[in-house]
Design a protein around this motif. Structure first.
Motif, mmCIF file in Angstrom:
data_model
loop_
_atom_site.group_PDB
_atom_site.id
_atom_site.type_symbol
_atom_site.label_atom_id
_atom_site.label_comp_id
_atom_site.label_asym_id
_atom_site.label_seq_id
_atom_site.Cartn_x
_atom_site.Cartn_y
_atom_site.Cartn_z
ATOM 1 N N PHE A 1 0.853 -1.180 0.000
ATOM 2 C CA PHE A 1 0.000 0.000 0.000
ATOM 3 C C PHE A 1 0.893 1.236 0.000
ATOM 4 N N ARG A 2 0.295 2.379 -0.282
ATOM 5 C CA ARG A 2 1.033 3.629 -0.171
ATOM 6 C C ARG A 2 0.090 4.735 0.304
ATOM 7 N N GLN A 3 0.692 5.731 0.939
ATOM 8 C CA GLN A 3 -0.080 6.882 1.390
ATOM 9 C C GLN A 3 0.749 8.138 1.204
ATOM 10 N N ALA A 4 0.246 9.025 0.376
ATOM 11 C CA ALA A 4 0.893 10.312 0.150
ATOM 12 C C ALA A 4 0.318 11.333 1.131
ATOM 13 N N PRO A 5 1.071 12.392 1.430
ATOM 14 C CA PRO A 5 0.582 13.419 2.359
ATOM 15 C C PRO A 5 -0.762 13.981 1.906
ATOM 16 N N GLY A 6 -1.715 14.026 2.819
ATOM 17 C CA GLY A 6 -3.018 14.584 2.516
ATOM 18 C C GLY A 6 -3.936 13.679 1.721
ATOM 19 N N LYS A 7 -3.495 12.464 1.456
ATOM 20 C CA LYS A 7 -4.313 11.517 0.673
ATOM 21 C C LYS A 7 -4.604 10.269 1.486
ATOM 22 N N GLU A 8 -5.630 9.550 1.059
ATOM 23 C CA GLU A 8 -5.960 8.292 1.714
ATOM 24 C C GLU A 8 -4.971 7.201 1.284
ATOM 25 N N ARG A 9 -4.836 6.219 2.152
ATOM 26 C CA ARG A 9 -4.003 5.077 1.802
ATOM 27 C C ARG A 9 -4.650 4.297 0.663
ATOM 28 N N GLU A 10 -3.830 3.844 -0.284
ATOM 29 C CA GLU A 10 -4.360 3.101 -1.427
ATOM 30 C C GLU A 10 -3.587 1.806 -1.631
ATOM 31 N N GLY A 11 -4.300 0.792 -2.046
ATOM 32 C CA GLY A 11 -3.665 -0.472 -2.378
ATOM 33 C C GLY A 11 -2.914 -0.352 -3.681
ATOM 34 N N VAL A 12 -1.719 -0.894 -3.734
ATOM 35 C CA VAL A 12 -0.865 -0.822 -4.915
ATOM 36 C C VAL A 12 -0.796 -2.171 -5.625
ATOM 37 N N ALA A 13 -0.510 -3.228 -4.867
ATOM 38 C CA ALA A 13 -0.373 -4.556 -5.443
ATOM 39 C C ALA A 13 -0.645 -5.606 -4.390
ATOM 40 N N ALA A 14 -1.133 -6.763 -4.836
ATOM 41 C CA ALA A 14 -1.396 -7.870 -3.924
ATOM 42 C C ALA A 14 -0.956 -9.165 -4.569
ATOM 43 N N ILE A 15 -0.601 -10.137 -3.743
ATOM 44 C CA ILE A 15 -0.195 -11.444 -4.238
ATOM 45 C C ILE A 15 -0.807 -12.532 -3.369
ATOM 46 N N TYR A 16 -1.399 -13.542 -4.036
ATOM 47 C CA TYR A 16 -1.928 -14.708 -3.348
ATOM 48 C C TYR A 16 -0.852 -15.779 -3.438
ATOM 49 N N ILE A 17 -0.229 -16.072 -2.309
ATOM 50 C CA ILE A 17 0.975 -16.886 -2.301
ATOM 51 C C ILE A 17 0.730 -18.282 -2.861
ATOM 52 N N GLY A 18 -0.373 -18.914 -2.528
ATOM 53 C CA GLY A 18 -0.612 -20.290 -2.939
ATOM 54 C C GLY A 18 -0.598 -20.497 -4.444
ATOM 55 N N ALA A 19 -1.184 -19.537 -5.159
ATOM 56 C CA ALA A 19 -1.282 -19.672 -6.614
ATOM 57 C C ALA A 19 -0.285 -18.789 -7.346
ATOM 58 N N GLY A 20 0.368 -17.896 -6.627
ATOM 59 C CA GLY A 20 1.266 -16.953 -7.280
ATOM 60 C C GLY A 20 0.534 -15.888 -8.069
ATOM 61 N N SER A 21 -0.770 -15.758 -7.822
ATOM 62 C CA SER A 21 -1.575 -14.770 -8.549
ATOM 63 C C SER A 21 -1.301 -13.378 -8.008
ATOM 64 N N THR A 22 -1.365 -12.400 -8.906
ATOM 65 C CA THR A 22 -1.103 -11.017 -8.518
ATOM 66 C C THR A 22 -2.205 -10.094 -9.019
ATOM 67 N N TYR A 23 -2.270 -8.913 -8.395
ATOM 68 C CA TYR A 23 -3.263 -7.912 -8.777
ATOM 69 C C TYR A 23 -2.640 -6.548 -8.552
ATOM 70 N N TYR A 24 -2.906 -5.623 -9.479
ATOM 71 C CA TYR A 24 -2.304 -4.290 -9.399
ATOM 72 C C TYR A 24 -3.354 -3.198 -9.537
ATOM 73 N N ALA A 25 -3.114 -2.106 -8.849
ATOM 74 C CA ALA A 25 -3.907 -0.916 -9.087
ATOM 75 C C ALA A 25 -3.606 -0.405 -10.490
ATOM 76 N N ASP A 26 -4.591 0.197 -11.123
ATOM 77 C CA ASP A 26 -4.409 0.687 -12.486
ATOM 78 C C ASP A 26 -3.260 1.684 -12.579
ATOM 79 N N SER A 27 -3.052 2.451 -11.520
ATOM 80 C CA SER A 27 -2.035 3.508 -11.548
ATOM 81 C C SER A 27 -0.609 2.971 -11.635
ATOM 82 N N VAL A 28 -0.406 1.692 -11.304
ATOM 83 C CA VAL A 28 0.958 1.138 -11.325
ATOM 84 C C VAL A 28 1.101 -0.043 -12.276
ATOM 85 N N LYS A 29 0.010 -0.460 -12.887
ATOM 86 C CA LYS A 29 0.037 -1.637 -13.765
ATOM 87 C C LYS A 29 1.031 -1.424 -14.887
ATOM 88 N N GLY A 30 1.883 -2.425 -15.107
ATOM 89 C CA GLY A 30 2.887 -2.340 -16.154
ATOM 90 C C GLY A 30 4.191 -1.710 -15.704
#
Length: 121
Positions: free
Chosen positions: A33-62
């Motif tokens: 996750f990340r939190q910039a000054p004056g902004k709400e915390r936002e999820g950036v990326a997640a990983i499900y360890i068992g399957a190795g699956s990942t998910y990204y926020a649109d702002s960081v995808k790629g």
């Protein structure tokens, strides 16, 4: 509760790269996750360890890649093509969720202390 410690933050120019690390183990679901000054915390990326699956926020995808090394008990976030708007405190997080709930709920109970990332233009 297992202590989670992030490292790897710092200052970099736009277009540069950084790799964040987080010492953590024993969870099925991990994220960044990340939190910039004056902004709400936002999820950036997640990983499900068992399957190795990942998910990204649109702002960081790629540009960002989340990964986990079981042997080293470490979670990583490789950040490339950094932009000034990526400037924030970055936190690793963990929980015991599975599947799609792990990847898209952004629901984590355990958190690190944070590491600062500053991107200058």
């Amino acid at each position: 509760q297992v202590e989670m410690v992030e490292s790897g933050g710092g200052s970099v120019q736009a277009g540069g790269s950084l790799r964040l690390s987080c010492a953590v183990s024993g969870y099925t679901c991990m994220g960044w996750f990340r939190q910039a000054p004056g902004k709400e915390r936002e999820g950036v990326a997640a990983i499900y360890i068992g399957a190795g699956s990942t998910y990204y926020a649109d702002s960081v995808k790629g540009r960002f890649t989340i990964s986990q090394d079981n042997a080293k008990n470490t979670l990583y976030l490789q950040m490339n093509s950094l932009k000034p708007e990526d400037t924030a405190m970055y936190y690793c997080a963990a929980d015991r969720h599975h599947g799609n709930y792990c990847l898209q709920s952004w629901d984590f109970a355990y958190w690190g202390q944070g590491t600062q990332v500053t991107v200058s233009s």
